[in-house]
Design a protein around this motif. Structure first.
Motif, mmCIF file in Angstrom:
data_model
loop_
_atom_site.group_PDB
_atom_site.id
_atom_site.type_symbol
_atom_site.label_atom_id
_atom_site.label_comp_id
_atom_site.label_asym_id
_atom_site.label_seq_id
_atom_site.Cartn_x
_atom_site.Cartn_y
_atom_site.Cartn_z
ATOM 1 N N PHE A 89 -0.645 -12.843 -10.387
ATOM 2 C CA PHE A 89 -1.547 -12.235 -10.475
ATOM 3 C C PHE A 89 -2.725 -13.426 -9.253
ATOM 4 C CE2 PHE A 89 0.067 -10.150 -13.762
ATOM 5 C CZ PHE A 89 0.227 -8.465 -12.435
ATOM 6 N N HIS A 90 -2.350 -14.256 -8.585
ATOM 7 C CA HIS A 90 -3.603 -14.872 -7.620
ATOM 8 C C HIS A 90 -2.739 -14.985 -6.339
ATOM 9 C CE1 HIS A 90 -5.387 -16.917 -11.797
ATOM 10 N NE2 HIS A 90 -4.250 -17.046 -12.093
ATOM 11 N N ARG A 91 -1.702 -14.621 -6.326
ATOM 12 C CA ARG A 91 -1.673 -14.190 -4.971
ATOM 13 C C ARG A 91 -1.390 -12.577 -4.164
ATOM 14 N NH1 ARG A 91 4.602 -14.512 -2.803
ATOM 15 N NH2 ARG A 91 3.901 -15.583 -0.753
ATOM 16 N N THR A 92 -2.338 -12.383 -3.194
ATOM 17 C CA THR A 92 -1.883 -11.013 -2.591
ATOM 18 C C THR A 92 -2.380 -11.089 -1.235
ATOM 19 O OG1 THR A 92 -4.483 -11.438 -2.466
ATOM 20 C CG2 THR A 92 -4.127 -10.284 -4.628
ATOM 21 N N LYS A 93 -2.045 -9.891 -1.322
ATOM 22 C CA LYS A 93 -1.939 -9.374 0.618
ATOM 23 C C LYS A 93 -2.541 -8.269 1.141
ATOM 24 C CE LYS A 93 1.466 -9.098 4.584
ATOM 25 N NZ LYS A 93 2.306 -8.428 5.075
ATOM 26 N N LYS A 94 -3.359 -8.364 1.968
ATOM 27 C CA LYS A 94 -3.916 -7.065 2.620
ATOM 28 C C LYS A 94 -3.233 -6.099 3.226
ATOM 29 C CE LYS A 94 -8.436 -7.841 1.903
ATOM 30 N NZ LYS A 94 -10.270 -7.653 1.826
ATOM 31 N N ILE A 95 -2.757 -4.515 3.417
ATOM 32 C CA ILE A 95 -1.705 -4.557 3.950
ATOM 33 C C ILE A 95 -1.843 -2.633 4.564
ATOM 34 C CG2 ILE A 95 0.059 -5.530 3.062
ATOM 35 C CD1 ILE A 95 0.845 -2.450 2.047
ATOM 36 N N ASP A 96 -2.003 -2.322 5.231
ATOM 37 C CA ASP A 96 -2.139 -1.172 6.523
ATOM 38 C C ASP A 96 -1.594 0.195 5.595
ATOM 39 O OD1 ASP A 96 -3.226 -2.536 8.622
ATOM 40 O OD2 ASP A 96 -1.927 -2.678 10.284
ATOM 41 N N ILE A 97 -1.937 1.130 5.782
ATOM 42 C CA ILE A 97 -1.820 2.569 5.282
ATOM 43 C C ILE A 97 -2.301 3.667 6.334
ATOM 44 C CG2 ILE A 97 -2.510 1.743 2.613
ATOM 45 C CD1 ILE A 97 -4.562 3.923 2.677
ATOM 46 N N GLY A 98 -1.449 4.351 6.318
ATOM 47 C CA GLY A 98 -1.568 5.517 7.373
ATOM 48 C C GLY A 98 -2.115 6.438 6.591
ATOM 49 N N VAL A 99 -2.792 7.468 7.673
ATOM 50 C CA VAL A 99 -2.748 8.854 6.665
ATOM 51 C C VAL A 99 -2.854 10.091 7.855
ATOM 52 C CG1 VAL A 99 -4.797 10.841 6.219
ATOM 53 C CG2 VAL A 99 -5.120 7.724 5.814
ATOM 54 N N CYS A 100 -2.311 10.806 7.053
ATOM 55 C CA CYS A 100 -1.496 12.262 7.823
ATOM 56 C C CYS A 100 -1.931 13.756 7.917
ATOM 57 C CB CYS A 100 0.565 11.936 8.308
ATOM 58 S SG CYS A 100 1.097 13.910 9.252
ATOM 59 N N ASN A 101 -3.102 13.781 8.605
ATOM 60 C CA ASN A 101 -3.293 15.462 8.022
ATOM 61 C C ASN A 101 -4.167 14.872 6.395
ATOM 62 O OD1 ASN A 101 -2.704 16.348 10.502
ATOM 63 N ND2 ASN A 101 -2.165 18.071 10.150
ATOM 64 N N GLU A 102 -5.129 13.762 6.119
ATOM 65 C CA GLU A 102 -5.844 13.794 5.227
ATOM 66 C C GLU A 102 -3.986 13.254 3.838
ATOM 67 O OE1 GLU A 102 -8.847 13.193 4.144
ATOM 68 O OE2 GLU A 102 -8.628 13.984 6.621
ATOM 69 N N LYS A 103 -2.587 13.405 4.086
ATOM 70 C CA LYS A 103 -2.293 12.500 3.035
ATOM 71 C C LYS A 103 -1.369 11.044 3.763
ATOM 72 C CE LYS A 103 2.865 14.557 1.536
ATOM 73 N NZ LYS A 103 2.120 14.144 0.025
ATOM 74 N N CYS A 104 -1.827 10.136 2.644
ATOM 75 C CA CYS A 104 -1.567 8.964 2.744
ATOM 76 C C CYS A 104 0.437 8.425 2.848
ATOM 77 C CB CYS A 104 -1.991 8.301 1.671
ATOM 78 S SG CYS A 104 -3.640 8.354 1.812
ATOM 79 N N PHE A 105 0.416 7.668 3.734
ATOM 80 C CA PHE A 105 1.725 6.731 3.763
ATOM 81 C C PHE A 105 1.733 5.576 3.867
ATOM 82 C CE2 PHE A 105 0.813 7.688 8.680
ATOM 83 C CZ PHE A 105 1.376 6.821 8.801
ATOM 84 N N SER A 106 2.812 4.893 3.362
ATOM 85 C CA SER A 106 2.602 3.397 2.968
ATOM 86 C C SER A 106 3.400 2.588 4.306
ATOM 87 C CB SER A 106 3.323 2.765 1.656
ATOM 88 O OG SER A 106 3.919 3.505 1.471
ATOM 89 N N LEU A 107 4.514 3.744 4.979
ATOM 90 C CA LEU A 107 6.181 2.990 5.014
ATOM 91 C C LEU A 107 5.401 3.781 6.518
ATOM 92 C CD1 LEU A 107 7.955 2.915 2.518
ATOM 93 C CD2 LEU A 107 7.000 1.384 3.713
ATOM 94 N N PHE A 108 5.965 5.390 6.697
ATOM 95 C CA PHE A 108 6.486 5.880 8.018
ATOM 96 C C PHE A 108 6.863 7.316 7.764
ATOM 97 C CE2 PHE A 108 10.649 5.960 5.661
ATOM 98 C CZ PHE A 108 10.652 7.220 5.831
#
Length: 296
Positions: A116-135
């Motif tokens: 809990f001291h180690r983090t990373k900021k990652i992108d997310i995608g939005v497709c017609n208001e629906k989120c995705f984390s991969l593809f």
């Protein structure tokens, strides 16, 4: 007071996640003052819980389930001004995002290894208001995934996806699409299309371009070949990590993507779940989500 909301999908994978709640809570109490456990009962519950956690300014959320559960959590967060950090304990069939982040696929180990001291900021995608984390994808393989029942997934795991995909590929189904991006455009015949936040899916690294999941861009790969020989060539290029070098594969690295059908209704796939029908507008949100990593 540091609070974490533990969101457990008891129906994911082998359905043992609920039995492991005490182990998760014990781990989290090493860092958080309060652990709030919530169990999903229907689609949308994880989104509602995550929205509540953001509104009440929890420090963190832990998603216990598959990639679909993670996406439901993100759906409840991405519009919020304040976003809790996200921990992931994989409990589904694919668990592709957790594999990207180097998280153990054993739930007990994944919980124990969270730092809990180690983090990373990652992108997310939005497709017609629906989120995705991969593809987001379109094609026969995507359609095959949607035909796999929950019972088949529980019984056979990833093998059933492979079997269904091979069966679908025999149909030689193609699409006529228009793809517009801020890095280039394509219009015409499409075998498969994928918009991926990374340069790999699971263990398959299909291109050397855009390896980061934190630069606000996605790989857009459009397979344009026809017939078995083209598919073999495209698959070979993907497995060798050189999809962008194949003349039958159009390739863009883009932030904004619009995909339209030139003939008939076409549905998308979002991280293995059925997505919206074309046309779709896709936007990549740079470093939108901060996730916990396992200890080094």
């Amino acid at each position: 007071m540091k609070r974490i909301m533990l969101i457990i999908n008891p129906g994911s994978g082998d359905q043992r996640s609920k039995e492991l709640e005490d182990i998760f809570v014990e781990k989290f109490k090493e860092y958080f003052d309060e652990v709030d456990s919530r169990f999903t009962e229907k689609p949308g519950d994880a989104t509602e819980f995550a929205h509540m956690a953001a509104q009440e300014r929890y420090e963190a959320i832990c998603s216990v389930g598959g990639d679909g559960t993670v996406n439901e959590v993100i759906q409840g967060l991405y519009r919020e001004e304040y976003l809790p950090k996200l921990a992931i304990i994989p409990g589904g069939t694919g668990n592709i995002l957790s594999k990207h982040l180097g998280i153990s696929q054993d739930r007990e180990e994944a919980a124990k290894e969270l730092d809990f001291h180690r983090t990373k900021k990652i992108d997310i995608g939005v497709c017609n208001e629906k989120c995705f984390s991969l593809f987001v994808s379109i094609g026969s393989v995507s359609e095959a995934v949607h035909e796999v029942s929950s019972e088949e997934k529980k019984k056979f795991g990833m093998f059933t996806y492979v079997a269904k995909s091979i069966e679908k590929l025999k149909e030689n189904k193609y699409f006529d699409l228009k793809v517009e991006t801020d890095a280039g455009s394509y219009e015409g015949h499409v075998d498969h299309l994928i918009v991926s936040l990374s340069n790999r899916i699971g263990g398959l690294e299909f291109t050397s371009e855009n390896k980061s999941m934190s630069n606000g861009k996605a790989n857009v790969l459009i397979l344009t070949g026809e017939g078995l020989l083209d598919r073999v060539s495209e698959a070979k290029s993907a497995m060798e990590g050189e999809a962008e070098k194949n003349e039958k594969i159009e390739n863009f690295v883009a932030t904004k993507i619009k995909i339209s059908s030139l003939a008939g209704a076409v549905k998308t796939d979002i991280d293995g779940e059925e997505g919206p029908e074309l046309p779709v507008n896709i936007e990549i949100l740079k470093e939108k989500l901060e996730v916990y990593l396992p200890r080094e």
